[in-house]
Design a protein around this motif. Structure first.
Motif, PDB file in Angstrom:
ATOM      1  N   PRO A   1      -9.080   3.135   1.467  1.00 41.70           N
ATOM      2  CA  PRO A   1      -8.020   2.274   0.915  1.00 41.70           C
ATOM      3  C   PRO A   1      -7.944   0.902   1.586  1.00 41.70           C
TER       4      PRO A   1
ATOM      5  N   THR B   1      -9.120  -6.298   0.832  1.00 48.83           N
ATOM      6  CA  THR B   1      -7.740  -6.750   0.812  1.00 48.83           C
ATOM      7  C   THR B   1      -7.678  -8.093   0.104  1.00 48.83           C
TER       8      THR B   1
ATOM      9  N   THR C   1      -8.388  10.334  -3.471  1.00 49.99           N
ATOM     10  CA  THR C   1      -9.198  10.726  -2.322  1.00 49.99           C
ATOM     11  C   THR C   1      -9.493  12.224  -2.366  1.00 49.99           C
TER      12      THR C   1
ATOM     13  N   SER D   1      -3.373   1.529  11.692  1.00 59.17           N
ATOM     14  CA  SER D   1      -2.934   2.279  10.515  1.00 59.17           C
ATOM     15  C   SER D   1      -2.501   3.698  10.883  1.00 59.17           C
TER      16      SER D   1
ATOM     17  N   THR E   1       1.583   3.070  -3.112  1.00 64.33           N
ATOM     18  CA  THR E   1       0.500   3.704  -3.869  1.00 64.33           C
ATOM     19  C   THR E   1      -0.070   4.917  -3.148  1.00 64.33           C
ATOM     20  N   ILE E   2       0.637   5.419  -2.149  1.00 66.48           N
ATOM     21  CA  ILE E   2       0.037   6.498  -1.353  1.00 66.48           C
ATOM     22  C   ILE E   2      -0.208   7.759  -2.169  1.00 66.48           C
TER      23      ILE E   2
ATOM     24  N   ALA F   1      -3.283   7.262  -4.336  1.00 68.36           N
ATOM     25  CA  ALA F   1      -4.410   7.114  -3.410  1.00 68.36           C
ATOM     26  C   ALA F   1      -4.803   8.474  -2.836  1.00 68.36           C
ATOM     27  N   TYR F   2      -3.795   9.275  -2.515  1.00 59.24           N
ATOM     28  CA  TYR F   2      -4.074  10.608  -1.979  1.00 59.24           C
ATOM     29  C   TYR F   2      -4.781  11.480  -3.009  1.00 59.24           C
TER      30      TYR F   2
ATOM     31  N   PHE G   1       0.828  -1.204   0.000  1.00 56.61           N
ATOM     32  CA  PHE G   1       0.000   0.000   0.000  1.00 56.61           C
ATOM     33  C   PHE G   1       0.866   1.260   0.000  1.00 56.61           C
TER      34      PHE G   1
ATOM     35  N   TRP H   1      -1.507   6.462   6.474  1.00 56.40           N
ATOM     36  CA  TRP H   1      -2.634   7.009   5.718  1.00 56.40           C
ATOM     37  C   TRP H   1      -3.352   8.124   6.475  1.00 56.40           C
TER      38      TRP H   1
END
Lengths: 260, 270
Positions: B140, B144, B125, B203, B117-118, B121-122, B114, B206
């Motif tokens: 995110p 899974t 979002t 987490s 891919t931040i 992903a950010y 993960f 994120w």
């Protein structure tokens, strides 16, 4: 590959980011090297875990309790674990310095996390502490899958304990060891929480790894384009390491019964 | 085993256990006695119990707020994981064109962590206007791949004849999942619940990226913020750590067997 940030119109940047990265960015090379060093902590953890698994696998009383105690650090919140270790390592009030001084192992207090030489080993110790129980449980499951009659037969044939370990246990344990290695590698590429909390990548980039560098470039310096290039490098590097590891261990463990 | 060897094994494992437990003991002791952290030499055994640092936590930080945020996100994540992964796994037990390709795609995607891919992903979002929201925090983590395969393995073990019988009786597909498949896969459900709960509860990266104000912070984020303005020589910080660690440890002690099996099968079934 695009030049992009929230405040700039996007233009095509070609390979300039990669050029900057490979030829001018010293922090990148430093963080890449640190990632490799940090990765080397997984063989240490796996070795320790293997020894522990062999011990827990013997028929002694309370082995369930030992297993639980050694495992418990794994599912805990890494941020809290990092804060606790930060305190244990503290120069003035830390337990580790107190113990070392009391046992006369050192004359002066060591500022573990604030010194360039000690910061990385200190973080590695904390990382090993957290993951060793997890590896132990995986290896233990592998050990218990080995049919006991194999060992008995070898013992009857006069093989010593060391020989039995080398020629029966270890080869049959290879898939489990490979799995641990894979998890260890991916883990060392992605363990952001522990390093961020314990050192923040410092002092002077001594513990900056790729993932903390990516975070800083993207979300502190707002250079998304450059961070994206870094991410690509991270991912390619991860693929190479995985492929090499797969080669080294014969590759049989990575095989998953895919379709049916 | 010879007694001398048993003693050696116990001694080694005992020493390792001490190393594993000392950090917890130290934090628990200091947080419960409220003693001065700068005291030298530090007291190795607790003297007087005092909830001083816990009271501090209560007044220093919006602890309840953090807990509520963490719980909301975890509930969304666990529920979404059960629904999405069970549905995806059921689809994979059926025959259809391109199934092999989809399985291969899922397997190769498992290699991508993960953390790699931040940035996309950010950006996604952000485009969805979900920054700084519970849904954005949960999104995110909502499915899974590991859990899909855990479910698939369990569904594959359900006898075909049972499913065919259900179909002949006129059960709709979703009712087959609900009334035939899921009741026969309790351990897959437990694994998914445990894994997704632990992932969302712990987490950190994120939420660190997505959350902008204190109102929306989850426990790990609150903890690191607290560290950043109180430094690590405040007893309240450790009381806070204990309060955060308690749910995880309690769950572990209650459901030890399932917990260990779940966490390791999450790693091995992939």
């Amino acid at each position: 590959m695009q030049s992009w940030s929230p405040f700039k119109p996007s233009t095509f940047a070609g390979l300039t980011h990669y050029q900057e990265l490979f030829f001018y960015d010293e922090v990148f090379w430093k963080s890449l090297w640190n990632t490799v060093v940090f990765m080397s902590s997984s063989p240490i953890a796996i070795g320790l875990a293997l020894a522990l698994a062999l011990l827990v696998d013997t028929r002694i009383r309370g082995r369930g309790v030992y297993r639980a105690i050694i495992f418990i650090s794994y599912p805990l919140m890494t941020v809290a674990v990092g804060i606790i270790w930060r305190w244990l390592y503290d120069e003035k009030v830390g337990l580790i310095n107190y113990v070392l001084l009391s046992l006369h192992l050192t004359q002066r207090r060591i500022a573990f996390l604030d010194s360039y030489e000690w910061a990385m080993p200190s973080v590695v110790v904390a990382a090993v502490w957290q993951i060793v129980g997890f590896f132990m449980v995986i290896l233990l499951a592998g050990l218990q899958n080995i049919p006991p009659n194999l060992e008995e037969a070898a013992a009857l044939d006069g093989a010593s304990a060391g020989q039995r370990f080398r020629h029966i246990t270890l080869p049959l344990l290879r898939p489990a060891i490979f799995l641990c290695l894979m998890i260890g590698v991916i883990n060392s590429f992605t363990s952001f929480d522990l390093i961020y909390v314990m050192t923040g990548g410092g002092p002077n980039y001594a513990t900056e790894v790729l993932i903390t560098y990516i975070y800083r470039v993207a979300f502190v310096l707002s250079k998304f384009d450059y961070a994206a290039a870094l991410t690509i490098v991270l991912f390619v590097f991860l693929l190479i390491v995985t492929a090499v590891a797969n080669r080294l261990t014969g590759g049989e463990a990575g095989a998953v019964d895919a379709a049916e | 085993m010879r007694p001398s060897r048993a003693v050696a094994v116990h001694a080694t494992l005992g020493a390792v256990s001490v190393v594993m437990l000392v950090p917890f003991y130290w934090v628990l002791k200091t947080s419960l006695t409220g003693e001065n952290i700068f005291q030298y030499p530090p007291a190795l055994l607790p003297r007087v119990m005092h909830p001083f640092y816990y009271v501090d936590v209560w007044y220093y930080i919006p602890f309840v707020r953090y807990v509520i945020n963490s719980v909301i996100v975890s509930v969304i994540v666990v529920a979404a994981n059960l629904v999405c992964n069970a549905l995806a796994a059921y689809a994979l037990t059926l025959r259809f064109r391109g199934k092999r390709a989809i399985v291969a795609l899922l397997l190769s995607c498992m290699l991508i962590p993960f953390q790699a891919t931040i940035i996309p992903a950010y950006l996604i979002t952000k485009e969805l206007h979900l920054l700084n929201s519970h849904l954005g925090l949960a999104l995110p983590l909502c499915s899974t791949i590991v859990c899909i395969f855990v479910f698939k393995a369990s569904f594959d073990a359900v006898p075909r004849s049972l499913i065919d019988a259900a179909r002949i009786d006129g059960l709709a597909e979703w009712r087959i999942i609900l009334h035939v498949m899921l009741p026969l896969s309790t351990s897959a459900v437990a694994t998914t619940v445990i894994l997704s709960f632990i992932w969302s509860w712990n987490s950190f990266l994120w939420p660190l990226i997505v959350i902008r104000n204190q109102e929306m912070q989850t426990l790990p984020l609150g903890l690191s913020t607290f560290l950043s303005y109180m430094e690590n020589t405040t007893g309240a910080l450790y009381a806070f750590c204990i309060m955060v660690l308690v749910p995880g440890v309690a769950l572990f002690l209650l459901e030890q067997r399932r917990f260990i099996d779940g966490l390791t099968s999450g790693a091995t079934k992939g």
